[in-house]
Design an enzyme around this catalytic site. Structure first.
Site: not given
Length: 351
Positions: A212, A238, A240, A258
């Site tokens: 994360d 990091g 994504f 979501h």
């Protein structure tokens, strides 16, 4: 038509009308619970019933007005007014306490944040354009930039809400699926690592990677230590949206997808697909809402519109999850039931 059947039809009509009126009052109820949560009234009642005057002194509020607020809350089952005029906790009010597993106090607090609340006032614009109103209300800032820079009070409430929900749901999710079949699990956007910790506690042979942004996992070491899994977790910082650690047997995304429209989600999934070793029978596991077909009431159908207006995200049906996976080089293997309102969407790489 007989008189009795006419009366029955009129009663049905009046009942339906009253039900719609209560639906329209839903925002009022949410507003009442937000104030109750911010004042911490439920915490003040853990020792037993108290008078409005006593509660007003403790919360520094106007006693007659606080009574009106508590009376309204009691009308929907949150608190109960006794014959002697004191208010007491109810099972619903317990979930507005700070000290119960699965507390919703911080979520109720957070839902009153101005841009979250005001986004609904422009919902018609989102329906007309397909675009969220939230970013405009936040001056163009991303959701997390806005929280941390502009409203730290609500940022704390938001993080507390997510932490409490994860703490309560994580063991149930870990028990609902065989995560032990994977030697290494990478939790993308895993925050403090509560879900990963619950999985590793249940499956002692599995190792984990917690991935994360730096500010999200800065408090993870304490959580991992409290669960006794520190030596089996690698912390990787990091985004994504830029890259994904390679070599895992499973990539976990809980309540992440979501938040974003399809294009961004497909990009993340493509990065996961590229990170999977060609000789591994790896999986991507998306823990998120799965909208049921038909007219069945379901939280995800309402959350879908909330995600639309506030930030442009969306909830998805099983068919929509399958399509999303297919665009990124995966196929839908199965959707597994887990703690509501989520399902575990299992995708496997297409070779």
């Amino acid at each position: 038509m007989t008189t009795s059947s006419m009366d029955g039809a009129r009663n049905d009509e009046e009942t339906a009308q009253q039900q719609v009126l209560m639906m329209l009052a839903g925002k009022w109820v949410a507003g009442i619970l937000n104030v109750v949560a911010r004042l911490g009234v439920a915490d003040l009642l853990t020792g037993g019933p108290r008078t409005t005057a006593d509660l007003a002194a403790a919360t520094e509020t106007h006693a007659p007005t606080l009574y009106r607020l508590l009376r309204a809350a009691a009308s929907v089952g949150v608190f109960a007014e006794r014959e002697d005029g004191r208010f007491e906790l109810t099972p619903k009010a317990d979930y507005l306490r700070s000290d119960v597993p699965g507390t919703l106090r911080y979520l109720a607090y957070f839902y009153g944040e101005t841009t979250v609340w005001n986004s609904w006032g422009s919902a018609i614009d989102s329906v007309r354009t397909g675009e969220p109103i939230g970013p405009k209300l936040r001056g163009g800032k991303t959701w997390f930039q806005y929280l941390e820079q502009d409203v730290p009070e609500f940022a704390t409430a938001f993080h507390n809400a997510m932490s409490e929900l994860n703490e309560n749901r994580a063991p149930k999710i870990a028990a609902s699926f065989d995560f032990g079949r994977f030697a290494t699990i990478t939790d993308l956007g895993g925050g403090q690592g509560r879900l990963l910790s619950a999985i590793l506690q249940r499956y002692p042979q599995t190792r984990g990677v917690l991935f994360d942004i730096p500010t999200a996992i800065e408090t993870a070491p304490a959580v991992l230590a409290a669960h006794g899994v520190t030596d089996r977790v690698e912390l990787v910082r990091g985004s994504f949206f830029e890259s994904v650690p390679s070599g895992a047997d499973a990539y976990l995304l809980k309540a992440i997808m979501h938040d974003w429209p399809d294009a961004e989600c497909i990009g993340v999934l493509k990065r996961i697909r590229a990170a999977i070793d060609s000789d591994k029978d790896a999986r991507v596991l998306i823990i998120d809402g799965v909208i049921p077909e038909g007219n069945e009431p379901h939280y995800s159908k309402l959350m879908d519109i909330a995600m639309l207006v506030t930030d442009g995200g969306r909830e998805r049906t099983g068919a929509e999850w399958a399509s999303l996976l297919a665009h990124a080089g995966f196929e839908l293997a199965e959707i597994h039931p887990t703690t509501p309102p989520h399902g575990i969407v299992e995708g496997r790489p297409v070779q």
